[in-house]
Write a protein that holds these residues in place. Structure first.
Motif, short mmCIF file in Angstrom:
data_model
loop_
_atom_site.label_atom_id
_atom_site.label_comp_id
_atom_site.label_asym_id
_atom_site.label_seq_id
_atom_site.Cartn_x
_atom_site.Cartn_y
_atom_site.Cartn_z
N ALA A 346 0.92 -1.14 0.14
CA ALA A 346 0.00 0.26 0.04
C ALA A 346 1.01 1.17 -0.06
O ALA A 346 0.41 2.25 -0.63
CB ALA A 346 -1.08 -0.09 1.35
N MET A 347 1.94 1.38 0.72
CA MET A 347 2.84 2.56 0.70
C MET A 347 3.54 2.52 -0.38
O MET A 347 3.70 3.63 -1.15
CB MET A 347 3.88 2.37 1.91
CG MET A 347 4.77 3.53 2.07
SD MET A 347 3.80 4.79 2.61
CE MET A 347 3.68 4.56 4.41
N ASN A 348 3.93 1.68 -1.46
CA ASN A 348 4.45 1.67 -2.72
C ASN A 348 3.43 2.39 -3.57
O ASN A 348 3.61 3.09 -4.35
CB ASN A 348 4.77 0.37 -3.18
CG ASN A 348 6.00 -0.30 -2.73
OD1 ASN A 348 6.72 0.51 -2.03
ND2 ASN A 348 6.01 -1.52 -2.66
N LEU A 379 -4.17 -1.66 3.41
CA LEU A 379 -3.81 -2.60 2.35
C LEU A 379 -4.32 -2.28 0.99
O LEU A 379 -4.81 -1.34 0.97
CB LEU A 379 -4.42 -4.19 2.47
CG LEU A 379 -4.38 -5.06 4.00
CD1 LEU A 379 -5.04 -6.24 4.00
CD2 LEU A 379 -2.78 -5.41 4.13
N PRO A 380 -3.44 -2.62 -0.05
CA PRO A 380 -3.78 -2.00 -1.52
C PRO A 380 -5.18 -1.98 -1.50
O PRO A 380 -5.62 -0.72 -2.41
CB PRO A 380 -3.07 -3.10 -2.19
CG PRO A 380 -1.97 -3.57 -1.80
CD PRO A 380 -2.39 -3.71 -0.26
N ASN A 381 -6.11 -2.88 -1.35
CA ASN A 381 -7.54 -3.19 -1.51
C ASN A 381 -8.45 -2.18 -0.82
O ASN A 381 -9.38 -1.82 -1.19
CB ASN A 381 -8.11 -4.52 -1.43
CG ASN A 381 -8.19 -4.90 0.15
OD1 ASN A 381 -6.82 -5.24 0.70
ND2 ASN A 381 -9.11 -4.97 0.79
N HIS A 382 -7.75 -1.35 0.21
CA HIS A 382 -8.40 -0.19 1.05
C HIS A 382 -8.10 0.86 0.26
O HIS A 382 -9.23 1.76 0.49
CB HIS A 382 -7.82 -0.22 2.48
CG HIS A 382 -8.09 -1.36 3.32
ND1 HIS A 382 -6.99 -2.08 3.97
CD2 HIS A 382 -9.07 -1.97 3.46
CE1 HIS A 382 -7.63 -3.09 4.74
NE2 HIS A 382 -8.55 -2.91 4.32
N LEU A 383 -7.27 1.08 -0.63
CA LEU A 383 -6.96 2.33 -1.43
C LEU A 383 -8.19 2.62 -2.52
O LEU A 383 -8.72 1.54 -3.16
CB LEU A 383 -5.77 2.48 -1.88
CG LEU A 383 -4.43 2.38 -0.95
CD1 LEU A 383 -3.32 2.28 -1.77
CD2 LEU A 383 -4.52 3.60 0.01
N ARG A 388 -5.27 1.85 -7.55
CA ARG A 388 -5.25 0.55 -7.82
C ARG A 388 -4.90 0.15 -9.16
O ARG A 388 -4.66 -0.86 -9.57
CB ARG A 388 -6.14 -0.23 -7.05
CG ARG A 388 -6.29 -0.19 -5.58
CD ARG A 388 -7.19 -0.83 -4.77
NE ARG A 388 -6.98 -2.29 -5.04
CZ ARG A 388 -8.49 -2.89 -5.33
NH1 ARG A 388 -9.68 -2.52 -5.25
NH2 ARG A 388 -8.44 -4.09 -5.67
N LYS A 389 -5.52 1.27 -10.06
CA LYS A 389 -5.50 0.97 -11.46
C LYS A 389 -3.99 0.65 -11.97
O LYS A 389 -3.88 0.00 -12.72
CB LYS A 389 -6.03 2.38 -12.09
CG LYS A 389 -7.29 2.42 -12.28
CD LYS A 389 -7.84 3.70 -12.92
CE LYS A 389 -9.44 3.90 -12.85
NZ LYS A 389 -9.57 5.22 -13.28
#
Length: 466
Positions: A346-348, A379-383, A388-389
């Motif tokens: 997620a930070m990336n 997590l990435p799915n929270h963004l 996320r694209k």
């Protein structure tokens, strides 16, 4: 919450026991000592919140215990008891730092009330210190603006000019944190104990802006039913932050120039000049030099404002500060939240994003995630989708075999379904103001099934985070 600790000191054990009995009903931790020397030793072993001591004891008496304790542990509150109450004793005790004074004999309720008031005062002092520390942490230059190399010269400059009264002009894109920088300058200046007043110059018409800045007299215009001080008076001795200074009209510019030159102004409708002891920090996202050339901004005012120019670069040019900002915003905005960190993935994604809304967009996102994410780590799915694209595109390498193609299609399909489910749940909750039962009824699902979807995607009920 940790219990308050009270030490009772009297050479008569009956008095110690009686005071302890009175206060035990208040759920304090009570200790006793039969002389001053024993009391001072116990204070060194475990510092109490309050010491209740008899003035008249053999050896080290109450006054001497008071002197030694306040010298070594100034934060301890001390209540002195004596059977020989005189005004002189009270004055001497207060001079030495006693918090209060109570003569023998006294009623149980009297002792309870005095101790309660002392603890209340102590709690307020602690809270005040905590808030001051929190304010200091928030407006420390590094936390307010980041620590990247591009900002180091700005820190050095601001540390030098904060202790002066020089006018500062902060420039930068919208959302770069210009007001936060102004707060940091004020908080690190000699004026920090005085008001910090801000005004958005883009939100008011010329007439309202003049009245807002300088105040007005009763009857000076329609609707002026009473005298009203302006922001220059409100900010007396402190700092006036003028955001979007490029939006003020030429008429207001002329009057602001007079304040900067003469350090005085007049209320609207008044004939008497008032002195202005105010530091001005201005900010804009416009090109004032170009506006001077276009004759829409006074050249003399520009140079009066631009004594110390400070340009804040956009967040996309200092992405190494993003982790620091996230940590800072979580500590401020994430109180009561389970979120403690961002996963490396997620930070990336946060670091790869371009941040068109700059620091303001980052702060709003961190606050939203602190409210809506039910896990300790983001997590990435929270963004949001726009983050996320890139993740989906980067992870979708061109397959080199039929089996890899099938696997990639399954992965993409799963990600698309996951995102659709998440949007389905969050949108339905939004329509129903976070009420899970009503939402489940609307979408025609069993409540437990809908709640399972919420848990799957880390979405919390509104009532859990309000």
């Amino acid at each position: 919450m940790e219990k308050y600790r009270i030490l009772i000191v009297d050479d008569e054990k009956e008095i110690c026991d009686a005071c302890a009995s009175i206060l035990k009903s208040c759920d304090y931790i009570i200790e006793t000592a039969l002389n001053g020397a024993e009391a001072f030793r116990k204070i060194g072993e475990k510092v109490p919140d309050i010491v209740i001591a008899d003035v008249n004891m053999p050896g080290m008496n109450g006054m001497e215990l008071l002197r030694r304790t306040k010298k070594a542990y100034p934060e301890i509150s001390i209540l002195l008891i004596t059977g020989y109450s005189t005004v002189g004793d009270a004055v001497e005790a207060m001079k030495l730092g006693a918090s209060d004074y109570i003569p023998k004999p006294f009623m149980p309720e009297e002792l309870r009330v005095k101790v309660s008031k002392m603890l209340e005062s102590k709690g307020m002092i602690k809270e005040n210190k905590r808030l001051k520390k929190e304010l200091g942490d928030r407006y420390a230059f590094g936390k307010a603006m980041g620590k990247c190399q591009a900002m180091q010269k700005i820190y050095d400059l601001l540390e030098k000019v904060s202790c002066t009264d020089s006018t500062i002009l902060i420039t930068g894109e919208s959302g770069t944190g210009k007001e936060l920088v102004a707060h940091a300058i004020h908080h690190n200046s000699p004026r920090k104990g005085r008001p910090f007043v801000s005004v958005d110059c883009s939100s008011l018409s010329e007439n309202l802006m003049e009245s807002e800045l300088f105040g007005h007299m009763k009857g000076s215009f329609t609707g002026a039913a009473a005298d009203k001080p302006g922001l220059f008076e409100t900010a007396e001795g402190g700092t006036l932050f003028m955001d979007e200074i490029g939006n003020i009209t030429l008429g207001v510019q002329a009057k602001l120039l007079r304040v900067l030159q003469e350090k005085e102004f007049k209320r609207v409708g008044d004939v008497v000049n008032k002195k202005a002891d105010v530091r001005i920090i201005a900010a804009t996202n416009k090109n004032l030099k170009k506006m001077v050339k276009d004759s829409s901004f006074r050249e003399d005012l520009f140079y009066r404002l631009n004594v110390v120019p400070v340009h804040i670069p956009p967040l996309r040019e200092r992405k190494e500060d993003i982790p620091l900002f996230i940590e800072n915003f979580l500590s401020i905005r994430g109180k009561g939240s389970k979120v403690r960190s961002f996963s490396p993935e997620a930070m990336n994604l946060m670091m790869e994003y371009n941040w068109p809304g700059n620091v303001r967009e980052l702060e709003n996102l961190v606050e939203r995630l602190a409210v809506t994410v039910a896990d300790e780590s983001v997590l990435p799915n929270h963004l949001p989708n726009e983050f996320r694209k890139d993740e989906v595109r980067l992870s979708a390498e061109v397959p080199r075999s039929s089996d890899k193609l099938k696997e990639a299609k399954r992965d993409l399909r799963a990600k698309a379904v996951e995102e659709l489910e998440k949007l389905f749940v969050s949108s339905a909750l939004e329509r129903n103001n976070g009420n899970v039962s009503r939402t489940a009824l609307e979408v025609k699902m069993k409540r437990q099934n809908f709640h399972s979807l919420m848990r799957k995607h880390g979405i919390r009920r509104r009532e859990e985070y309000n």
